[in-house]
Enzyme design. Structure first.
Site, PDB file in Angstrom:
ATOM      1  CB  VAL A  17      -0.958   0.012   1.205  1.00  0.00           C
ATOM      2  CG1 VAL A  17      -1.789   1.293   1.212  1.00  0.00           C
ATOM      3  CG2 VAL A  17      -1.873  -1.212   1.168  1.00  0.00           C
ATOM      4  CB  ALA A  46      10.095   6.362   7.995  1.00  0.00           C
ATOM      5  CE  LYS A 106      -6.755  -5.918   8.851  1.00  0.00           C
ATOM      6  NZ  LYS A 106      -5.723  -5.348   7.959  1.00  0.00           N
ATOM      7  N   GLY A 135     -10.831  -1.496   3.055  1.00  0.00           N
ATOM      8  CA  GLY A 135     -10.011  -1.203   1.883  1.00  0.00           C
ATOM      9  C   GLY A 135     -10.440   0.054   1.162  1.00  0.00           C
ATOM     10  CB  ILE A 137     -15.609  -0.061   0.672  1.00  0.00           C
ATOM     11  CG1 ILE A 137     -15.511  -1.274  -0.249  1.00  0.00           C
ATOM     12  CG2 ILE A 137     -17.063   0.332   0.867  1.00  0.00           C
ATOM     13  CD1 ILE A 137     -16.141  -2.527   0.327  1.00  0.00           C
ATOM     14  N   GLY A 188      -2.017 -15.282  -3.838  1.00  0.00           N
ATOM     15  CA  GLY A 188      -1.731 -14.098  -3.042  1.00  0.00           C
ATOM     16  C   GLY A 188      -2.924 -13.525  -2.311  1.00  0.00           C
ATOM     17  CD  GLU A 191      -0.334 -12.263   4.221  1.00  0.00           C
ATOM     18  OE1 GLU A 191       0.822 -12.718   4.031  1.00  0.00           O
ATOM     19  OE2 GLU A 191      -0.704 -11.156   3.818  1.00  0.00           O
ATOM     20  CE  LYS A 206     -10.289  -5.423   7.415  1.00  0.00           C
ATOM     21  NZ  LYS A 206     -10.307  -6.198   6.152  1.00  0.00           N
ATOM     22  N   GLY A 307      -5.887  -4.798  -1.578  1.00  0.00           N
ATOM     23  CA  GLY A 307      -5.116  -4.489  -2.784  1.00  0.00           C
ATOM     24  C   GLY A 307      -4.356  -3.195  -2.597  1.00  0.00           C
TER      25      GLY A 307
END
Length: 434
Positions: A17, A46, A106, A135, A137, A188, A191, A206, A307
């Site tokens: 991201v 950083a 989160k 995400g 939305i 992908g 995990e 969430k 994503g």
């Protein structure tokens, strides 16, 4: 060319991201300046390791391992490193220096949200977190701003793309959980250690964030009831379809009456959703949040729940909002927890259930099972029976109940499991969205 006030933006983290956020800031700086009313200068990024591979080619001179110096010189700090520490310390440093914060973290918000919001409130800063709940939305702004004059009654959401991908593949292809999970890991979507997703931990974080915002009450993560999808089988999916349902991992946040008081229930579990409900049509790794409000009625927000570039869109929307606040002046957007409603355990929830049992195919078994349900205060709505085997035939009972309290249902299921006529309680699924 319009001259804008310059705002320095510090970015913490350059993963999937973060790298997309940096690229979009650099590529669309002029457009973002027009929207924000300020020039957004990416002051630095950083990272822990300067030489780590990146998804996007970014100017090397932007990178630093000195997060503190970068933070103290910034007007807006974007935190995308994830986890609790050093993210919590970094955000508190940013707030203490007078910067606004944008985060997609989160886990941090679900565990330390009140601390961060109180720190920001003390200095008149803001913490923006649109990307933390679903995400790309837009759901945080609608709850905080658009519905601020309304009263949210219920939120029901598919907020984890991995589990929705798995359950959707199981539903459309009849595949087994383990096979689809392996595919999701290869593609992908999941995990290497999928526990946070498939056991509902991600969705629970969430749910805590959404419930806190919607009901103006601090909802600690430990107050969220959580169940995952690892026990869902292909046969359960098929039985759900035959009964007119699909199985979805849902985050459910709602107002309920408990002990004579208006209270909050927050829970995450796999549930039966009627095929006619909008959430039943959410496929693949997409997310959707279904909101019910007293005046506005039913609203649904749908789109990509994860994503890199998709989540970066939500992050940059928050950056523009933070920049506009800096230009306009005034105190930051605070988080209201003044309602302070009690949060009740799942035993207070009332809904319908589908109970699947394996029993001996013998006379009187159905009557015995019905008697146990009746004694527990659970009323039977439907029964479907199938028989398997010849030498020692076993019957499979799929029992649909009328609405019952979770506490009554739980005790009744225990009684069924202990009964001599029940060989196995195969599953208990709740019905949501009717």
């Amino acid at each position: 060319m319009t001259e804008y006030r310059r705002l320095r933006v510090a970015l913490l983290g350059a993963g999937a991201v973060g790298s997309q956020v940096a690229a979009l800031l650099l590529r669309h700086g002029d457009e973002l300046a027009d929207r924000a009313g300020a020039s957004l200068e990416l002051a630095g990024i950083a990272v822990r390791n300067l030489d780590a591979p990146r998804d996007v080619d970014l100017p090397r001179e932007l990178f630093t391992t000195d997060a503190e110096s970068l933070i103290l010189g910034a007007d807006i700090v974007i935190e995308l490193i994830g986890g609790i520490e050093p993210a919590r310390t970094n955000i508190l440093q940013a707030i203490g220096s007078g910067a606004d914060v944008v985060t997609a973290n989160k886990a941090l918000l679900a565990t330390h949200g009140p601390e961060l919001f109180e720190a920001a409130d003390r200095v008149g800063a803001s913490v923006y977190y649109e990307a933390a709940a679903a995400g790309a939305i837009p759901i945080i702004r609608p709850l905080r701003d658009s519905l601020a004059g309304d009263r949210v009654v219920r939120i029901m959401g598919i907020v984890n793309g991995t589990t929705n991908y798995i359950l959707d593949r199981m539903d459309t292809e009849g595949a087994d959980f383990a096979d689809v999970l392996a595919d999701a890991q290869r593609l992908g979507y999941a995990e290497a250690d999928p526990t946070a997703d498939v056991e509902g931990y991600d969705a629970a974080q969430k749910a805590a964030i959404l419930a806190s915002l919607a009901f103006h009450t601090a909802v600690p993560l430990e107050a969220v009831h959580r169940e995952g999808i690892s026990s869902i089988t292909a046969s359960m999916i098929e039985e759900a379809r035959s009964a007119g349902f699909v199985i979805k991992l849902l985050a459910v946040c709602e107002r309920i009456e408990a002990n004579g008081d208006e209270s909050i229930s927050v829970r995450v579990y796999p549930a039966l959703v009627p095929q006619s409900h909008p959430l039943a049509s959410v496929h693949g790794a997409n997310n959707a949040v279904f909101v019910e409000a007293e005046a506005a009625g039913s609203l649904m927000f749908y789109g990509a729940g994860a994503g890199g570039v998709q989540t970066a869109s939500a992050v940059l929307g928050d950056v523009v909002s933070a920049a506009r606040r800096h230009i306009a002046g005034g105190v930051g957007v605070g988080e209201s927890t003044r309602a302070n409603m009690p949060i009740v355990p799942i035993g207070h929830v009332t809904t319908r259930y589908q109970i699947t049992l394996e029993v001996a195919d013998a006379p009187g078994v159905l009557a015995t099972v019905a008697g146990i349900l009746s004694d527990g205060g659970v009323s039977v709505a439907t029964v479907v029976q199938t028989v398997e085997g010849e030498a020692e035939p076993t019957a499979r009972l799929i029992i649909g109940t009328h609405r019952a309290a979770e506490s009554a249902l739980s005790a009744t299921v225990d009684a069924l499991a202990d009964s001599s006529v029940v060989e196995r309680v195969v599953s208990v699924l709740r019905v949501e969205g009717e």
